[in-house]
Write a protein that holds these residues in place. Structure first.
Motif, PDB file in Angstrom:
ATOM      1  N   TRP A 110      -4.907  39.948   1.441  1.00 28.30           N
ATOM      2  CA  TRP A 110      -4.094  38.904   0.817  1.00 28.30           C
ATOM      3  C   TRP A 110      -3.631  39.261  -0.588  1.00 28.30           C
ATOM      4  CZ3 TRP A 110      -6.520  36.524  -3.417  1.00 28.30           C
ATOM      5  CH2 TRP A 110      -7.908  36.733  -3.527  1.00 28.30           C
ATOM      6  N   ARG A 111      -4.425  39.997  -1.363  1.00 23.13           N
ATOM      7  CA  ARG A 111      -3.960  40.359  -2.703  1.00 23.13           C
ATOM      8  C   ARG A 111      -2.759  41.299  -2.641  1.00 23.13           C
ATOM      9  NH1 ARG A 111      -9.654  40.735  -4.448  1.00 23.13           N
ATOM     10  NH2 ARG A 111     -10.064  38.892  -5.741  1.00 23.13           N
TER      11      ARG A 111
ATOM     12  N   ALA B 239       0.520  39.571  -2.118  1.00 26.39           N
ATOM     13  CA  ALA B 239       0.950  38.867  -3.322  1.00 26.39           C
ATOM     14  C   ALA B 239       1.548  39.832  -4.332  1.00 26.39           C
ATOM     15  CB  ALA B 239      -0.224  38.117  -3.934  1.00 26.39           C
TER      16      ALA B 239
ATOM     17  N   GLU C  52       5.006  40.733   1.641  1.00 26.03           N
ATOM     18  CA  GLU C  52       4.396  40.837   2.968  1.00 26.03           C
ATOM     19  C   GLU C  52       4.882  42.033   3.776  1.00 26.03           C
ATOM     20  OE1 GLU C  52       4.502  38.138   6.952  1.00 26.03           O
ATOM     21  OE2 GLU C  52       3.826  37.127   5.128  1.00 26.03           O
TER      22      GLU C  52
END
Length: 248
Positions: free
Chosen positions: A141-142, A145, A149
């Motif tokens: 997920w980091r 960000a 994506e």
């Protein structure tokens, strides 16, 4: 037990060097424990943290010889994920100075930093799926960000490795320098951070980590605290009087 990191005091920061060159600075339980000790120190006495590797490598991942024998209980304990979250949540900024390979857990450690500076030799990648595991220490997920994506999926699912220029273009790093200039660049950035009011730096970092639903309430509360500080009054007075601000 062999020391896995070296810690040195610099003018504007604490410098931590990952020091397992014979293992390409692979992150094992011993190194994780030592990094937790550093976090405890910086939580009590906040300073900017500079992380670097040794032997021309940042960190080539988690220690696979150790990781291979881990089972579900160790995964649920989040040995690396909780450490990297703690590093990301340190009160003052964290700078990852990356030379050579930053792979797997090593890349995830760099993603947990607030700034990443790379040498021309830097390489970022997450080969976890090829080893039968996931980038479960923040990479899943980091990274999205940081680079978006589509790029994150290319790295996490298809094994793409970014070189230094690609990392700069993707926004993963803010600067690319020669290897011999890496630490000077990181310490210079720490010095730039040190020009800000410490409380304002800390609160701004904290605000940036808040969920969208918390704004603007948390912003107003943070600003209320800063408005009452002597340092805010002194710095604004110095600006209005066209004189230098005294910094720590």
């Amino acid at each position: 037990m062999t020391q896995a990191i070296t810690v040195t005091e610099q003018q504007h920061c604490l410098h931590v060097q990952l020091s397992r060159p014979e293992k390409k600075n692979a992150i094992d339980a011993g190194m994780a424990a030592e990094l937790h000790e550093v976090c405890e120190r910086l939580e009590v006495t906040p300073r900017t943290l500079v992380l670097s590797g040794s032997g021309g490598v940042f960190a080539a991942g988690a220690d696979l010889a150790e990781m291979r024998d881990r089972r579900a209980p160790q995964a649920l304990a989040g040995i690396n994920s909780f450490l990297f979250r703690r590093i990301a949540q340190l009160p003052m900024p964290v700078i990852a100075a990356v030379d050579g390979w930053a792979l797997g857990g090593g890349a995830e450690l760099a993603y947990a930093a607030d700034f990443r500076i790379a040498t021309v030799n830097a390489r970022f990648g997450n080969p976890e799926v090829g080893l039968g595991v996931a980038a479960a220490a923040g990479g899943s997920w980091r990274l999205a960000a940081l680079v978006g994506e589509p790029m994150a999926k290319h790295i996490l699912l298809a094994g793409r490795v970014l070189d230094a220029q690609e990392a700069l273009t993707a926004g993963l790093v803010t600067e690319v320098v020669a290897p011999e200039e890496l630490l000077d660049s990181a310490f210079r950035l720490a010095g730039q951070v040190a020009k800000g009011a410490p409380a304002a730096v800390r609160l701004t970092k904290a605000l940036m980590g808040m969920p969208e639903s918390a704004h603007p309430v948390v912003d107003n509360m943070a600003q209320a605290l800063l408005f009452e500080s002597d340092e805010k009054y002194e710095r604004m007075t110095a600006f209005l009087e066209k004189r230098n601000v005294r910094t720590s």
